[in-house]
Write an enzyme that holds these catalytic residues in place. Structure first.
Site, short mmCIF file in Angstrom:
data_model
loop_
_atom_site.label_atom_id
_atom_site.label_comp_id
_atom_site.label_asym_id
_atom_site.label_seq_id
_atom_site.Cartn_x
_atom_site.Cartn_y
_atom_site.Cartn_z
N TYR A 39 0.82 -1.22 0.00
CA TYR A 39 0.00 0.00 0.00
C TYR A 39 0.84 1.25 0.00
O TYR A 39 2.06 1.20 0.23
CB TYR A 39 -0.97 0.00 1.19
CG TYR A 39 -0.36 0.38 2.53
CD1 TYR A 39 0.46 -0.50 3.22
CD2 TYR A 39 -0.58 1.63 3.09
CE1 TYR A 39 1.01 -0.15 4.45
CE2 TYR A 39 -0.04 1.99 4.32
CZ TYR A 39 0.76 1.10 4.99
OH TYR A 39 1.31 1.45 6.19
N ARG B 134 8.01 3.98 -4.64
CA ARG B 134 8.06 3.02 -3.52
C ARG B 134 7.04 1.90 -3.72
O ARG B 134 7.31 0.73 -3.39
CB ARG B 134 7.81 3.75 -2.20
CG ARG B 134 8.08 2.88 -0.98
CD ARG B 134 8.05 3.67 0.30
NE ARG B 134 6.74 4.26 0.54
CZ ARG B 134 6.49 5.13 1.52
NH1 ARG B 134 7.44 5.52 2.34
NH2 ARG B 134 5.29 5.63 1.68
N ARG C 246 -7.69 -20.52 -1.53
CA ARG C 246 -6.67 -20.36 -0.50
C ARG C 246 -5.56 -21.41 -0.62
O ARG C 246 -5.82 -22.60 -0.60
CB ARG C 246 -7.30 -20.43 0.90
CG ARG C 246 -6.29 -20.10 2.00
CD ARG C 246 -6.95 -20.05 3.36
NE ARG C 246 -5.98 -19.61 4.36
CZ ARG C 246 -5.07 -20.42 4.93
NH1 ARG C 246 -5.03 -21.70 4.60
NH2 ARG C 246 -4.21 -19.95 5.80
N LYS D 97 6.37 -1.88 1.88
CA LYS D 97 5.21 -1.30 2.58
C LYS D 97 4.02 -2.25 2.42
O LYS D 97 3.16 -2.06 1.56
CB LYS D 97 4.91 0.09 2.00
CG LYS D 97 4.05 0.95 2.91
CD LYS D 97 4.15 2.41 2.51
CE LYS D 97 3.16 3.31 3.21
NZ LYS D 97 3.21 3.31 4.66
N GLU E 183 11.70 3.13 14.47
CA GLU E 183 10.77 4.12 13.92
C GLU E 183 9.46 4.07 14.69
O GLU E 183 9.32 3.27 15.63
CB GLU E 183 10.52 3.86 12.42
CG GLU E 183 9.92 2.49 12.15
CD GLU E 183 9.69 2.18 10.67
OE1 GLU E 183 9.63 3.11 9.84
OE2 GLU E 183 9.54 0.98 10.34
N LEU F 61 10.85 1.56 7.21
CA LEU F 61 10.31 2.00 5.94
C LEU F 61 11.09 3.24 5.48
O LEU F 61 11.37 4.13 6.30
CB LEU F 61 8.83 2.36 6.09
CG LEU F 61 8.17 2.72 4.76
CD1 LEU F 61 7.94 1.47 3.91
CD2 LEU F 61 6.87 3.46 4.98
#
Ligand code: PDD
Length: 280
Positions: free
Chosen positions: A33, A52, A99, A146, A179, A203
């Site tokens: 995301y 990114r 799945r 991310k 972070e 990140l």
């Protein structure tokens, strides 16, 4: 105008956007995301966010999607909303399939986006500074991608709120400061700034990148170096950086008052310069 969603090519009210239950994002957290914000009708550092996003997808071996298609979808959604100060959430999952832990190359990535007005940080926190706790970093070893696997981040954030604080800071078991739960962290000591280097454990924040270039332009010395909790508690100033967070001063961490317990001069300077950059 209702808040809008984009779902694989179509724009609709958020409530109308549904995804299949066998989306791998839903079942395996197999999604990446971005969150991009606009100021006065202009998206801030969109190209860097797209860079990114592409990198995250590459790292997880997703089938490539045209960057132009993603960018056009973002711009279309932004225009349709009419919002000037918006937050656009972009999520791409590997695809939908029965799945199975393993995936195949044939999967078609699923693209969803939402757009809402950005809720700015309460003025009280911005003016007086935030309180934070430290928590052990229990996340996986690829925090540079991310991904939507944010359980450790959300548990840590909730722990902070439950203990009357505003956010949590991830620390390794040997005391290295990583972070925030959705932000990078800078300390200021002796007039110099420092932030964790780019490694797989944090990140590569776009706001972090903006702050480093602001420092260069303003003649502020900033290093990308490791530091521990002792340096964190002893810093003159601490602030968090992120697309939503912008520059958030932190004045108390665990039981320690940072500096004189007030928003620092350098933090305020960097905040003002970032706002100037974002407002164009
Ligand atoms: N989060 N570190 C983490 C773990 C983050 O989740 C984020 C951003 C950042 C700052 O990155 P940037 O400056 O590019 O926003 C650092 C977004 C905003 C989120 O989760 O919504």
């Amino acid at each position: 105008m209702p808040d809008l969603a984009y779902l694989n090519g179509e724009i609709m009210p958020i409530e109308a956007a549904m995804i299949p239950i066998e989306d791998r994002g839903y079942q395996f957290g197999d999604g990446v995301y971005e969150f991009v914000a606009s100021y006065e009708g202009r998206l801030f550092m969109l190209e860097e966010h797209l860079d990114r996003l592409e990198r995250s997808m590459r790292e997880l071996a997703y089938e490539p999607i045209s960057r132009t298609d993603i960018k056009n979808a973002v711009l279309e959604l932004f225009k349709a909303s009419g919002y000037l100060r918006a937050g656009i959430y972009i999520q791409i999952s590997r695809g939908v399939a029965p799945r199975n832990h393993a995936y195949t190359k044939k999967m078609l990535p699923q693209i969803i986006m939402t757009i809402r007005p950005v809720k700015d940080m309460p003025a009280e926190i911005r003016e007086n500074g935030a309180k934070a706790i430290t928590v052990e970093d229990m996340r996986w070893g690829r925090c540079d991608t991310k991904t939507i696997q944010l359980l450790a981040n959300s548990m840590a954030k909730q722990k902070a709120l439950d203990s009357g604080c505003d956010d949590a800071i991830f620390i390794t078991d040997s005391g290295i400061v990583r972070e925030g739960t959705s932000s990078n962290l800078f300390i200021v000591a002796g007039g110099k700034l420092a932030t964790h280097p780019l490694t797989p454990n944090i990140l590569a924040g776009i706001t972090r990148m903006a702050v480093l270039s602001i420092c260069k332009e303003a003649g502020l010395e900033a290093t990308e170096s490791f530091f521990d909790t002792n340096a964190l508690y002893a810093a003159n100033e601490v602030f968090l950086t992120g697309t939503v967070t912008e520059i958030l001063p932190v004045v108390r961490i665990d039981d320690n008052i940072i500096g004189d317990g007030k928003v620092g001069v350098i933090t305020q300077q960097v905040y003002d310069l970032l706002k100037k950059k974002a407002m164009g």
